[in-house]
Design a protein around this motif. Structure first.
Motif, PDB file in Angstrom:
ATOM      1  N   GLU B 381       0.882  -1.175   0.000  1.00 26.06           N
ATOM      2  CA  GLU B 381       0.000   0.000   0.000  1.00 26.06           C
ATOM      3  C   GLU B 381       0.907   1.208   0.000  1.00 26.06           C
ATOM      4  O   GLU B 381       1.441   1.583   1.035  1.00 26.06           O
ATOM      5  CB  GLU B 381      -0.916  -0.027   1.218  1.00 26.06           C
ATOM      6  CG  GLU B 381      -1.959  -1.129   1.136  1.00 26.06           C
ATOM      7  CD  GLU B 381      -2.806  -1.215   2.405  1.00 26.06           C
ATOM      8  OE1 GLU B 381      -2.867  -0.220   3.150  1.00 26.06           O
ATOM      9  OE2 GLU B 381      -3.385  -2.296   2.637  1.00 26.06           O
ATOM     10  N   LYS B 383       2.229   5.215  -0.803  1.00 25.02           N
ATOM     11  CA  LYS B 383       1.750   6.610  -0.734  1.00 25.02           C
ATOM     12  C   LYS B 383       2.443   7.433  -1.808  1.00 25.02           C
ATOM     13  O   LYS B 383       3.421   6.996  -2.406  1.00 25.02           O
ATOM     14  CB  LYS B 383       2.081   7.180   0.643  1.00 25.02           C
ATOM     15  CG  LYS B 383       1.347   6.489   1.770  1.00 25.02           C
ATOM     16  CD  LYS B 383       0.176   7.310   2.263  1.00 25.02           C
ATOM     17  CE  LYS B 383      -0.687   6.523   3.221  1.00 25.02           C
ATOM     18  NZ  LYS B 383      -1.605   5.604   2.505  1.00 25.02           N
ATOM     19  N   GLY B 384       1.923   8.627  -2.039  1.00 25.24           N
ATOM     20  CA  GLY B 384       2.579   9.554  -2.950  1.00 25.24           C
ATOM     21  C   GLY B 384       1.868   9.682  -4.278  1.00 25.24           C
ATOM     22  O   GLY B 384       0.801   9.101  -4.479  1.00 25.24           O
ATOM     23  N   ASN B 385       2.482  10.462  -5.172  1.00 24.11           N
ATOM     24  CA  ASN B 385       1.856  10.679  -6.483  1.00 24.11           C
ATOM     25  C   ASN B 385       2.180   9.508  -7.419  1.00 24.11           C
ATOM     26  O   ASN B 385       2.894   8.579  -7.042  1.00 24.11           O
ATOM     27  CB  ASN B 385       2.347  12.007  -7.091  1.00 24.11           C
ATOM     28  CG  ASN B 385       3.864  12.030  -7.213  1.00 24.11           C
ATOM     29  OD1 ASN B 385       4.501  10.984  -7.335  1.00 24.11           O
ATOM     30  ND2 ASN B 385       4.437  13.220  -7.156  1.00 24.11           N
ATOM     31  N   ARG B 386       1.626   9.573  -8.627  1.00 24.22           N
ATOM     32  CA  ARG B 386       1.773   8.490  -9.599  1.00 24.22           C
ATOM     33  C   ARG B 386       3.240   8.088  -9.775  1.00 24.22           C
ATOM     34  O   ARG B 386       3.579   6.903  -9.708  1.00 24.22           O
ATOM     35  CB  ARG B 386       1.188   8.957 -10.941  1.00 24.22           C
ATOM     36  CG  ARG B 386       1.228   7.929 -12.049  1.00 24.22           C
ATOM     37  CD  ARG B 386       0.552   8.475 -13.306  1.00 24.22           C
ATOM     38  NE  ARG B 386       0.636   7.529 -14.407  1.00 24.22           N
ATOM     39  CZ  ARG B 386      -0.231   6.557 -14.624  1.00 24.22           C
ATOM     40  NH1 ARG B 386      -1.237   6.378 -13.778  1.00 24.22           N
ATOM     41  NH2 ARG B 386      -0.105   5.743 -15.659  1.00 24.22           N
ATOM     42  N   ASP B 387       4.097   9.078  -9.950  1.00 27.95           N
ATOM     43  CA  ASP B 387       5.511   8.791 -10.187  1.00 27.95           C
ATOM     44  C   ASP B 387       6.131   8.092  -8.985  1.00 27.95           C
ATOM     45  O   ASP B 387       6.823   7.083  -9.116  1.00 27.95           O
ATOM     46  CB  ASP B 387       6.254  10.107 -10.478  1.00 27.95           C
ATOM     47  CG  ASP B 387       7.733   9.867 -10.704  1.00 27.95           C
ATOM     48  OD1 ASP B 387       8.055   8.951 -11.481  1.00 27.95           O
ATOM     49  OD2 ASP B 387       8.550  10.570 -10.094  1.00 27.95           O
ATOM     50  N   LYS B 388       5.820   8.616  -7.804  1.00 26.36           N
ATOM     51  CA  LYS B 388       6.390   8.055  -6.572  1.00 26.36           C
ATOM     52  C   LYS B 388       5.928   6.592  -6.382  1.00 26.36           C
ATOM     53  O   LYS B 388       6.717   5.710  -6.053  1.00 26.36           O
ATOM     54  CB  LYS B 388       5.959   8.925  -5.387  1.00 26.36           C
ATOM     55  CG  LYS B 388       6.283   8.358  -4.034  1.00 26.36           C
ATOM     56  CD  LYS B 388       7.645   8.782  -3.532  1.00 26.36           C
ATOM     57  CE  LYS B 388       7.792   8.246  -2.142  1.00 26.36           C
ATOM     58  NZ  LYS B 388       8.901   8.499  -1.381  1.00 26.36           N
ATOM     59  N   ARG B 390       4.999   4.466  -8.684  1.00 24.05           N
ATOM     60  CA  ARG B 390       5.619   3.587  -9.679  1.00 24.05           C
ATOM     61  C   ARG B 390       7.087   3.338  -9.343  1.00 24.05           C
ATOM     62  O   ARG B 390       7.570   2.212  -9.433  1.00 24.05           O
ATOM     63  CB  ARG B 390       5.464   4.196 -11.076  1.00 24.05           C
ATOM     64  CG  ARG B 390       3.999   4.292 -11.505  1.00 24.05           C
ATOM     65  CD  ARG B 390       3.860   5.071 -12.801  1.00 24.05           C
ATOM     66  NE  ARG B 390       4.320   4.284 -13.933  1.00 24.05           N
ATOM     67  CZ  ARG B 390       4.965   4.803 -14.981  1.00 24.05           C
ATOM     68  NH1 ARG B 390       5.252   6.086 -15.010  1.00 24.05           N
ATOM     69  NH2 ARG B 390       5.334   4.032 -15.991  1.00 24.05           N
TER      70      ARG B 390
END
Lengths: 411, 411
Positions: B381, B383-388, B390
């Motif tokens: 699970e 956290k973070g934005n899409r880049d983080k 991935r």
């Protein structure tokens, strides 16, 4: 307003990492009309940090500090600012919740709780990409912004929290518009922009950026609307002169612009990568809506898989080799065929550091774009190390795709 | 000896260019046992430069300045140092010859002669890549090194002139050793390292770095051998306490360590990626020798391609969905089977920013490792934005692979 940027971290002082945060912040501050007077780097050392804070406090309105918010004992930035501004550290309930949800049941090392002790009365900024919250201290008419060091955490915090904060503070509005170009060098683009670069308000500045370049148009006026009015005509001239190189504006990336275009045209895309080994797919899928258009990607690193997955002919590989125009062509056509997509992309090359020959030197890369059964292959001779060659090849094939989409669908 | 690095240049202050010179110099100085206490950037402004020189003069033995040696009026670095050290500027005959031969008959703009006016009694350093000579001022037991800003000119001058100069002056050496860990957080690792972090010589410092962390052990002594002797025992204790997390030393990356291990074991690997969309393959192939072990990579972003390329069962996708433990298992087993490799890796998850549901929220990722037909799947699970999300998922699957390789082949 004037500002000083203080980076805290022995790893910067020792030269292990470059202080890219300072550049990012300096540029962003300039964008909201705040002039940086000095950048300083100090180690995780209370005495020297106090000295730096004191000196910055005396000469600037704003102090921006990055780094040293971690959980370990040598992370002392927040504590030192609290000491300088004479503010006690108090546990921040909201940050505590965030951290505990971040760790979700996993055991939390006691030292982590150090990160949620915030200077009394500060503005706490939630860090959604890490465990250390940032904060803004306002005291004695001075502003201190304390941010985490890792760019992945610092950039979003600065974009989403710090810049809006300063925009609210500033009386005159400053609006910037970025035009992003690809396929033309900074100096050539600057020459074509010509007299626009001498403008006072708005100013127009060119920046080179990893195989791309951009013009930033910045206007100052009473309100944002007035700024827009100043920017509009200059922007239009740039479009007239350089339109065919402009792929987008402001935050958009090349891959986002291309993927958006593909989706708008109702097309689909698949990738076949050898030397770039997945970087092209990874960049295209970076676009949140990618799933609408991206079907498959194949990393056919071995000859076998070029034949097996992409239907590249054995004879082609034997006759011309894996790194050849013919193989690149069969790869992009092949992946589009098996994936049943409108577009196929391919890369094959010698990334080095070994494997180069006189005929096929390190840096030789063929990139291919197939659109509806029609293939375009380009030969590249790239410079730099393995990583540079792979990154550049990735950018080039996306650029070639953009170019060919424009040609095939006239814009 | 201690040093401070001062970069002079409004273009750095505005964030138009990154101060890479400081990193290069800091690292080079550390190599000859000179500790940098501070890095400063100031604009082409006499008052602020004088302030910076004065402050550096008070706290360090050595001041290294870069930039502001050009022919134009706003290039004031050399002049300002001469003023601070109270030395007149005198035309340097040898530099004059060099400059005239550099321009080879071409007309020399008068302003260029400003560049060959050197502080009286300084050591002049020939610049073979530009028109501005560098110099070293020795006065009051302090050393000031004044260098041009462009790296193409500065690097060779530093390599060929400045480093040898300091090597002659220096008696102590500094050696650093890095231990790289994965699978444990900075704070937990620091707690286990415990008292070692309080050492004076060698020092031990923890650093967090994108899902990994490292300890840097740094020793100072007469010679490099003595340094190694000091480092050895501390290094051994860290291995005793944290060995299972240590994947390598110094410059090696996680992917390089894992790929090297795979190649040494004579194994082969293939990847099946959904949410990471090629990032796992791209990282593994980052290892120059990758072709020995990496067979294929599949980016199966659509359900169709999960079935078509990987043999994931339609029923599995219908019953459990694409983001599920079962799909991740069939993906890693499937890609190993079709690619006929010993190892298969898989990722499938919700990277966001949209597509999250209560049951399958953004950040839910399943990663799979199949070794010789045996599959291990882990639920994340993130956290973070899409880049983080991935990037983290990519790191996690490579970590899981390392872990399982250790278990399956006992280390």
């Amino acid at each position: 307003m004037t500002a000083e940027i203080i980076a805290v971290g022995t790893e910067i002082l020792l030269g292990d990492i470059v202080n890219t945060n300072a550049q990012y912040i300096a540029r962003a501050l300039a964008g909201v009309g705040i002039a940086s007077l000095r950048q300083t780097v100090v180690g995780d050392n209370e005495e020297r940090l106090l000295e730096a804070i004191d000196s910055a406090y005396k000469q600037s309105d704003v102090i921006i500090a990055t780094g040293g918010l971690g959980p370990t004992a040598d992370d002392i930035t927040k504590e030192t600012f609290a000491k300088f501004f004479d503010l006690p550290l108090i546990e921040d309930a909201h940050s505590k919740e965030l951290m505990e949800s971040y760790f979700k049941g996993r055991e939390i090392a006691p030292s982590n709780y150090k990160q949620i002790m915030m200077p009394e009365g500060c503005i706490v900024l939630d860090n959604h990409n890490g465990t250390a919250p940032a904060c803004i201290i306002e005291k004695d008419g001075k502003i201190a912004v304390i941010l985490p060091g890792p760019p992945k955490e610092m950039y979003p915090l600065f974009e989403d929290e710090v810049l809006p904060y300063f925009k609210r503070k500033q009386s005159t509005a400053i609006v910037s518009k970025e035009l992003k170009l690809v396929g033309i060098g900074e100096s050539s683009a600057a020459e074509i922009a010509g007299e626009l670069l001498n403008g006072e308000n708005p100013t127009v500045a060119p920046y080179a950026k990893e195989g791309e370049m951009l013009f930033r148009i910045t206007a100052r006026a009473e309100g944002e609307e007035e700024c827009e009015k100043l920017i509009e005509p200059v922007k239009n001239i740039l479009y007239e002169r350089l339109g065919k190189y402009i792929y987008g504006e402001d935050k958009i990336t090349l891959e986002a612009a291309v993927m958006r275009d593909i989706i708008n045209k109702g097309l689909t895309v698949a990738t076949a990568e050898s030397c770039t080994g997945g970087m092209v797919a990874a960049r295209l899928i970076n676009y949140p809506g990618a799933s609408e258009a991206f079907a498959d990607g194949v990393v056919s690193y071995s000859n076998e898989s070029k034949v097996k997955f992409l239907g590249v002919k054995k004879e082609t590989l034997e006759k011309y080799g894996a790194v050849s125009e013919e193989t690149a062509r069969e790869m992009c056509l092949g992946v589009a065929a098996i994936s049943n997509t409108d577009i196929g992309l391919s890369t094959t090359g010698v990334a080095g550091p070994t494997g180069g020959t006189p005929e096929k030197p390190i840096g030789l890369v063929y990139i291919g774009v197939a659109i509806r059964g029609k293939a375009f292959v380009k030969r590249l001779e790239l410079k730099g190390n393995r990583d540079k060659i792979r990154t550049t090849a990735t950018a080039k094939v996306i650029q070639l795709l953009r170019e060919k989409l424009k040609e095939e669908y006239n814009g």
